[in-house]
Structure formats: C-alpha cells, structure tokens
Scaffold this motif. Structure first.
Motif, PDB file in Angstrom:
ATOM      1  N   GLN A  69      50.424  57.833  45.318  1.00  9.99           N
ATOM      2  CA  GLN A  69      49.134  57.283  45.708  1.00  9.99           C
ATOM      3  C   GLN A  69      48.797  56.053  44.874  1.00  9.99           C
ATOM      4  O   GLN A  69      48.246  55.081  45.371  1.00  9.99           O
ATOM      5  CB  GLN A  69      48.044  58.356  45.560  1.00  9.99           C
TER       6      GLN A  69
ATOM      7  N   GLU B 277      47.828  52.415  46.415  1.00 14.26           N
ATOM      8  CA  GLU B 277      46.551  51.768  46.123  1.00 14.26           C
ATOM      9  C   GLU B 277      46.726  50.501  45.302  1.00 14.26           C
ATOM     10  O   GLU B 277      46.059  49.496  45.542  1.00 14.26           O
ATOM     11  CB  GLU B 277      45.621  52.740  45.378  1.00 14.26           C
TER      12      GLU B 277
ATOM     13  N   ARG C 237      36.075  44.114  41.342  1.00 15.42           N
ATOM     14  CA  ARG C 237      36.290  45.511  41.678  1.00 15.42           C
ATOM     15  C   ARG C 237      37.783  45.837  41.759  1.00 15.42           C
ATOM     16  O   ARG C 237      38.214  46.909  41.356  1.00 15.42           O
ATOM     17  CB  ARG C 237      35.599  45.840  42.995  1.00 15.42           C
TER      18      ARG C 237
ATOM     19  N   HIS D  11      38.973  46.196  38.303  1.00 14.69           N
ATOM     20  CA  HIS D  11      38.368  47.392  37.730  1.00 14.69           C
ATOM     21  C   HIS D  11      39.064  48.654  38.259  1.00 14.69           C
ATOM     22  O   HIS D  11      39.428  49.549  37.489  1.00 14.69           O
ATOM     23  CB  HIS D  11      36.880  47.404  38.077  1.00 14.69           C
TER      24      HIS D  11
ATOM     25  N   ILE E 207      44.517  56.703  35.235  1.00 15.87           N
ATOM     26  CA  ILE E 207      44.776  58.015  35.830  1.00 15.87           C
ATOM     27  C   ILE E 207      46.234  58.421  35.675  1.00 15.87           C
ATOM     28  O   ILE E 207      46.548  59.576  35.438  1.00 15.87           O
ATOM     29  CB  ILE E 207      44.334  58.023  37.311  1.00 15.87           C
TER      30      ILE E 207
ATOM     31  N   ASP F 296      35.890  55.154  46.196  1.00 13.91           N
ATOM     32  CA  ASP F 296      36.665  54.407  47.188  1.00 13.91           C
ATOM     33  C   ASP F 296      38.164  54.534  46.936  1.00 13.91           C
ATOM     34  O   ASP F 296      38.966  54.252  47.804  1.00 13.91           O
ATOM     35  CB  ASP F 296      36.233  52.937  47.234  1.00 13.91           C
ATOM     36  N   SER F 297      38.544  54.960  45.745  1.00  7.14           N
ATOM     37  CA  SER F 297      39.970  55.126  45.459  1.00  7.14           C
ATOM     38  C   SER F 297      40.376  56.583  45.692  1.00  7.14           C
ATOM     39  O   SER F 297      39.828  57.498  45.093  1.00  7.14           O
ATOM     40  CB  SER F 297      40.255  54.742  44.006  1.00  7.14           C
ATOM     41  N   LYS F 298      41.349  56.754  46.585  1.00  3.34           N
ATOM     42  CA  LYS F 298      41.824  58.111  46.852  1.00  3.34           C
ATOM     43  C   LYS F 298      42.475  58.693  45.595  1.00  3.34           C
ATOM     44  O   LYS F 298      42.350  59.881  45.308  1.00  3.34           O
ATOM     45  CB  LYS F 298      42.825  58.096  48.008  1.00  3.34           C
TER      46      LYS F 298
ATOM     47  N   ALA G   4      41.612  58.159  42.569  1.00  2.00           N
ATOM     48  CA  ALA G   4      40.550  58.649  41.694  1.00  2.00           C
ATOM     49  C   ALA G   4      40.013  59.993  42.205  1.00  2.00           C
ATOM     50  O   ALA G   4      39.762  60.902  41.412  1.00  2.00           O
ATOM     51  CB  ALA G   4      39.429  57.616  41.609  1.00  2.00           C
TER      52      ALA G   4
ATOM     53  N   ASN H 148      31.589  52.088  40.591  1.00  5.09           N
ATOM     54  CA  ASN H 148      31.954  50.820  41.207  1.00  5.09           C
ATOM     55  C   ASN H 148      32.561  51.016  42.581  1.00  5.09           C
ATOM     56  O   ASN H 148      33.724  51.366  42.710  1.00  5.09           O
ATOM     57  CB  ASN H 148      32.976  50.137  40.303  1.00  5.09           C
TER      58      ASN H 148
ATOM     59  N   PRO I 276      32.598  49.445  46.819  1.00  2.00           N
ATOM     60  CA  PRO I 276      32.107  48.417  47.731  1.00  2.00           C
ATOM     61  C   PRO I 276      30.904  48.977  48.488  1.00  2.00           C
ATOM     62  O   PRO I 276      30.799  50.184  48.696  1.00  2.00           O
ATOM     63  CB  PRO I 276      33.290  48.156  48.661  1.00  2.00           C
TER      64      PRO I 276
END
Lengths: 623, 125
Positions: free
Chosen positions: A7, A11, A41, A44, A52, B10-12, B14, B55, B57
């Motif tokens: 993942q 991403e 963003r 970030h 992670i 928004d981040s999978k 995360a 954070n 969007p």
C-alpha cells in the motif's frame, strides 16, 4: 512483501505524482494557493507514510521539505525556482527509494546519506536569501551527494582521531558502519573497512581504521552518466495480477492432462497397440499441446508487464531542468501512462526517451522570443503519450515547436558528410527528416550542452531497434514535431555468451553452456573423420564452429584452442571457437530477409555499437 | 462492550496503520473507514467514536472535529497528526478533541481509548 509495504508503494507513487504536478504548476503560477496546499499535503502525507513503514531516512528528508513548504505557506518565504528544484529533487530521491523498496520488499537501511544530501540542498537554500533563477539553473545535483558522503567520511575520521579510550570500541564500530555506507555510495566498495576495524579493535587503537578510511581510490570511478544510469530502476520484484496467476495455474492443469494422455499412449504403443490409431491420437494430443504451450508463452510474458508510468514519471523534472538549462520555458504533459508494456522494455526506455525529449526541448521548442513571434503561448508544451496498439506499444513525444527545418537538415547533413549532395538532392522531405536519426548527424548538431554530446537521436533509434522497435519522426512545419516509438508488447530475453568463430561474433545461448576450457591442440584426438576431447572421462565430439557456420579460416594456428562445451539434447558437444566474449542478456528478434533461410541461427540482436549479433540455434547447427 | 470506531484519513496506508493498532487493542470492536470528511458524515450516526486525520483534502480534521462537537457533544474524537505543533494540539483541545501523534503508537491510542470508554460509559452507552 507485506500489505503495508504494498500500500505504501501505491500511495507513495501517487503522492510523488501529485507533488510533482503541483510543484510544476506552482512554478508557472506561484500564487496558486490550492496547488501550494496540495503540494504541502503530498509531502506531509509522504512523510507520514514513511513513518508508518519505519523508513526514518525518508521521513527525515521529507520533514525538511515539508517544513520549507510550510514557511512558504505562511508567506515567510518565496517559492523560488531553486526551491521548486529542491523539492523536486526530494521527490526524485523518493522515487529511487521506491524502486529499491519494490526490489527488496522493505525500506532500505542505507538511505541516510541520501537523506542527508536531500536535506543539504534545502539547508543551502535556507542559508541564503532567495537565489536568482540563473543560479538554480547551473546547480548540478549530480555532484552534491558525492561531496556530502565525503564529508560524512571525513567526519568519521575526525571523530576517530579525537576519540579517547572510553567507549572506543563502540565508536570505532559505529564509525566503520557509517563509513562503509558512505564509501559504498562513493563507489569505493573496495576499501576493506571490515578487516581494518578488526585490526583496530584488536589493537585498541583506531589508527588502522583511520588509515583505511583515508585511503583514496587508486582510480577515480567513472562518474555515473548524467541522467541515465543513476535512474535505471532495478526492479527485481514484480507485482502480478491474481487473475494472471490463476490463468497460469489453469494452464498448468491442462498441460498435466496432456502429459497423462501422452503417457497413456506410450503405454499402449509399448503393449503393441494399433500404430495407425496411436498416430492419430498422438497427433491430436500434439495439437492440443502446441496450443497450450502457445497459451503458456503468452501468459508468462503477460506477467512481466509494467505500466509506462514507471518510466514516464521520471521526466517532468528532467524536462523542467532541460528547459532551465536552455532558457526555454517548457512543460511536459503525460498521457496514457497506465499503458502496460513488457518490463524489459519499460526498464530500457528511460535513455532513449531522454534523448528524444532533449532533442525536442533543444531543437523543437523555440525560445521565448521565437514563440512570441509565431503567436504561440510563451511556455512550450511537450506531450509524452503512451498507447497500446494491437501487439505494439506506441510512445509519442509531441512538441508544439517549430518542426524540422528540412533546409537546415540538408545543409547540415551535407556539411557533416552524412550523405553526398547528389543523394541529398534526390531525397524526399520525409527522407530528409529521417536523417535526424542518422549516425553522425546529431553528434555535432549544436554546441549546446544538452544535445550534441554524441548521444542523440541516433542513439535513441539504436536503443529502440535493439528492443525490436522502430523510431520515426513526423514534422509539421511551424507547428511541431512528433517522434513515434513503436515497440513490441512482449520480447523474449535470452542470455547469451558471445564467441568469436571464423572471424565473426556469434551468440551462444548461455543456458546450453556447461563449461569453457582451454586445451592444447594435442589433446584433441582424431577419431576417423571426427575429433573428440576427453573431458572428465567422457569423450566429447569437437565441432569447429567457424566451419560449421560456413565461415572457416581467418585464424592463425595456435598451440592452444578454446572449447565451449554445450549440452544439446542431453549430449555434450565441444564447440571450437577463436575466442570468448562477454555474457549478456539480449532481446532476440527473429531474422528476416536474406538470413531467414540460414540453418543454425535462431535470431539476431543489435549490440550497443550497432553491430548485429547472430544467435545460434545449437540443436539445428549440430544435427 | 464492543464499540464502532470511525477512522477518517485520505491515506489508506494510514487507515491500515490505525486499524492495525486498534485491532491489537480491541479486536472485537467494529471499525468503519472514510477517506474524507464528507464521506464520514454519512457514517456518523452508528458510530461511537472517531479518529480523524488532521491533514486532508477538503475539510481538515480540526474543522470537522468542531462540527462533530456541535452535533454529537458526547462522541469522543481524536485528531491524529504528524505535525506535533503546539498550535495544532491547542486547537484540537479547543475543538474538544484529543491529539494523537502520527505514526500512531499502540500506547498513545490505548490511553485515548481508555478515556473514551470511560466517557462513553458515564454517558450511558
């Protein structure tokens, strides 16, 4: 590879793309608040993603980039072209890390010096007031990391020199570890840090270690090619669709059924079954088997595909830098980057594409004044487009520049002796345009630093042809040029060893070679008309490869001779050759035309220097 | 007692990371996920507590937390962010949300969840 890393890769690639797009847009419109927020963003979230998966070096590097962008957001700092360059440089480093993670399945542990180099660029920019664009253009990102590593190395030496007896062993071990990484990055892996550390630990004195770290390379390693080599992705692991794997499993099942059927037929034949009936059934099975092998070949090649994004992604920054070097504002638009192509092709595309893009920026796009005069937008656009067309993948590089000036091409070709004036006069416009690809045309094309370094359109065409593809150029005077690269969707890679025989170079399939030996001629015994050599108690028939290929002679009789021992259908055969070349992986093309009827040749490939290498079909050759 | 937790990021990657930490602490809890504040709104009514990325969007986590406070005053909310700036921590506090640093540790999450369970219980849920 665990699901988190998977993942992460997905991403991170998206975020690099987002960040790159935003940064390039910001350069054109520095006041675009939305783009700035989006770029921030991206950095970030990338930083968070690195955290992670416990990739501290990447998180550290991106943290600095993010902080810098935060000061821009707060209005404390202007977004200069240099700053955009630094941010893009950070993303470029991230891409290289992603390649490594993809290859090994985990975050690299030796990325600290690279992170330092990324951070150092921000540090340098932060220490000064905003720098003029001209300075940014001349900044050479290639030299920076090296000096950082040297600094790291020097710091270790200083630390060791100043170290007291307390905790010395630990310090030496840690310094050795850091130094080893730095040396590796400097291309000086030859320095024996390990043994020096052992010696130092035994003596309780850092001197041997210091001496080893001080040791300068006897020969400076050749610098990496400006853009090519450093960016070659080394993807060894491949992500494969489950469906494709399932198809393979299904095929395996079907092939097993055929195997069983053939076994059954063999038993029947042994028991004295009716030969006619057997032949008919055997033929059926063969037809089925043939189809399955074809399907299998297709399925296996289908596994080895990558999206063009993998290579396209590297160019926005490259094109931006080219534009800055040449003082031409230019942007790159990519389309169809999810088009898939054979992994081997995607990985080999970087260099030829870079040549073509360089050419487009250098010769296609006009300078600002020229564009204004022609009534075109000030910023030139280059479109990099990928599409699948049947069994081919077509890549187009289209610019909105001036097109090919055939008058100038004719003049330049005549001047450089690429073609005689008489021939040039006979040429059609299309043929003249094609001269751009001619060897010797682009080498001296201009004195600019970008094109004209002996790497140009001829090199691009040679590389594309080596992959079994074609490169053509299409020009619309005043409106632009389109370079079209047509590549096969799949290729067969074959490992070969080159040998010299009868004064010519041939490729021998590497898998067939069991060993190579050098023997005195006296050891080869004549047995009737044939000759044989005893190797490990086995008599191996010797064939003069030059003679077998119909190109005998050309070599002086020597005391010793070189024999390549190959296994052909389980039988060992010694091929007598004039000499051994190198081992290489080649993309084999079936040969057409004059050579198609020659027995013993399975295909041809183009070597880096444009020479054709014929690859032998040993089975056919020997029988 | 099993609760439903909404994870908004928004981040999978995360969300996976938060989910993993949550699973380790409370394997019986149900988790639902949304990629942004707008998608999250539709899932709110069956949810007991919310973990928000700062954070994102569109609407950011702080803004969304403020809205949640108005609509669901008893719902425990945590803001997760890699920006450990005092300002953000203070603003999270002002919005009535806890602040958790990113990458999320089991320890930090566990402490928040313990508090949240206490608050939910005293609110009778």
């Amino acid at each position: 590879m665990n699901e988190f890393i998977e993942q992460f890769l997905i991403e991170a690639h998206e975020l690099v793309e987002q960040g790159t797009g935003d940064l390039l847009a910001l350069e054109a419109h520095p006041d675009d608040r939305e783009r700035l927020d989006s770029a921030f963003r991206a950095f970030h979230t990338l930083k968070g993603a690195a955290g992670i998966i416990d990739f501290a070096a990447m998180a550290r590097a991106l943290h600095v980039a993010e902080d810098t962008l935060e000061t821009v957001r707060a209005g404390a700092r202007a977004l200069t072209p240099q700053l955009v360059g630094d941010c893009l440089n950070a993303l470029d480093q991230v891409l290289q890390w992603l390649d490594r993670i993809e290859a090994v399945g985990e975050a690299p542990i030796d990325a600290e010096p690279e992170a330092d180099a990324v951070i150092a660029r921000f540090g340098a920019a932060g220490a000064e007031t905003p720098v003029a664009p001209a300075a940014a253009a001349s900044a050479d990102p290639g030299t920076e990391p090296a000096s950082i590593e040297q600094q790291i190395l020097d710091a270790q030496i200083r630390m060791l020199e100043a170290a007291g007896p307390e905790g010395l062993a630990g310090r030496m071990a840690s310094a050795a570890l850091v130094a080893e990484r730095a040396l590796l990055r400097l291309g000086r892996s030859g320095v024996a840090v390990g043994p020096a550390l052992d010696q130092a630990l035994k003596a309780g004195d850092p001197a041997p270690l210091i001496n080893a770290l001080r040791q300068r390379p006897a020969e400076t390693p050749a610098p990496l090619p400006a853009a090519g080599g450093a960016h070659e992705p080394a993807v060894r692991a491949l992500r494969v669709d489950v469906e494709r794997v399932d198809a393979l499993v299904r095929l395996t099942g079907e092939i097993t059924v055929v195997k069983t059927a053939i076994g059954h037929l063999a038993d029947t034949a042994e028991a004295g079954g009716d030969p006619k009936l057997l032949a008919a059934r055997l033929k059926d099975q063969h037809t089925l088997f043939d189809r399955l092998v074809g399907d299998l070949q297709h399925a296996v090649l289908g596994i080895r595909v990558l999206p063009l994004r993998q290579v396209f992604q590297r160019f926005p920054r490259q094109v931006r830098e080219l534009g800055m070097q040449l003082g031409k504002p230019v942007r790159l638009v990519t389309e169809g980057d999810d088009t898939e192509a054979d992994k081997a092709i995607v990985e080999a595309l970087f260099e030829p594409l870079l040549h073509v893009l360089r050419n487009a920026v250098d010769h296609g796009i006009e300078d600002e004044a020229g564009r204004r005069a022609a009534g075109k937008p000030a910023i030139g656009t280059i479109t990099l487009r990928g599409a699948r067309q049947g069994e081919h993948v077509v890549i187009e590089i289209e610019d909105d520049g001036r097109g090919v000036d055939t008058g100038r091409v004719r003049a330049a070709a005549a001047e450089r002796g690429v073609a005689s004036p008489a021939i040039l006069a006979e040429m059609t416009e299309a043929e003249v345009i094609d001269l751009v690809f001619a060897p010797g045309f682009s080498t001296a094309a201009t004195l600019s630093d970008v094109s004209g370094r002996g790497v140009g359109m001829d090199a691009a065409r040679a590389a594309i042809e080596r992959m079994g593809g074609r490169a053509t150029l299409d020009s619309r005077p005043g409106r632009g040029t389109t370079a079209r690269l047509t590549l096969p969707f799949t290729v067969m890679m074959t490992r070969v060893m080159t040998v010299k025989a009868g004064g010519q170079l041939f490729g021998v399939p590497f898998d067939a070679i069991t060993e190579t030996v050098r023997v005195a001629r006296g050891q080869i015994a004549a047995i009737g008309a044939a000759r044989a050599l005893v190797v490990r108690d086995r008599a191996v028939p010797i064939v003069d490869l030059g003679e077998a290929l119909g190109t005998p002679g050309g070599k002086a009789p020597t005391m010793d001779t070189t024999i390549v021992i190959a296994a052909i259908s389980g039988q060992l055969v010694g091929l007598e050759v004039d000499g051994l070349g190198e081992r290489m992986e080649v993309m084999l093309k079936p040969i057409g035309g004059l050579l198609s009827g020659v027995p013993g040749i399975s295909g041809a490939t183009l070597l880096g220097d444009g020479q054709v290498l014929l690859v032998l079909d040993l089975q056919e050759l020997i029988s | 007692m099993s609760y439903r937790v909404l994870i908004v990021d928004d981040s999978k990657l995360a969300r996976m990371s938060v989910g993993k930490a949550l699973d380790a602490l409370h394997p019986d809890w149900v988790r639902v996920e949304a990629a942004n504040a707008d998608d999250a709104v539709a899932l709110l009514k069956d949810v007991d507590l919310v973990l928000l990325d700062f954070n994102m969007p569109g609407k950011d986590g702080l803004e969304f937390a403020g809205e949640l406070r108005g609509q669901y005053p008893d719902m425990p909310v945590a803001i997760i962010s890699a920006n450990h700036q005092v300002e953000i921590i203070n603003r999270a506090g002002a919005a009535g949300a806890a602040f958790l640093p990113k990458p999320l540790t089991a320890q930090a999450l566990g402490a928040f969840l313990d508090d949240a369970v206490g608050a939910l219980k005293s609110a009778g849920r």
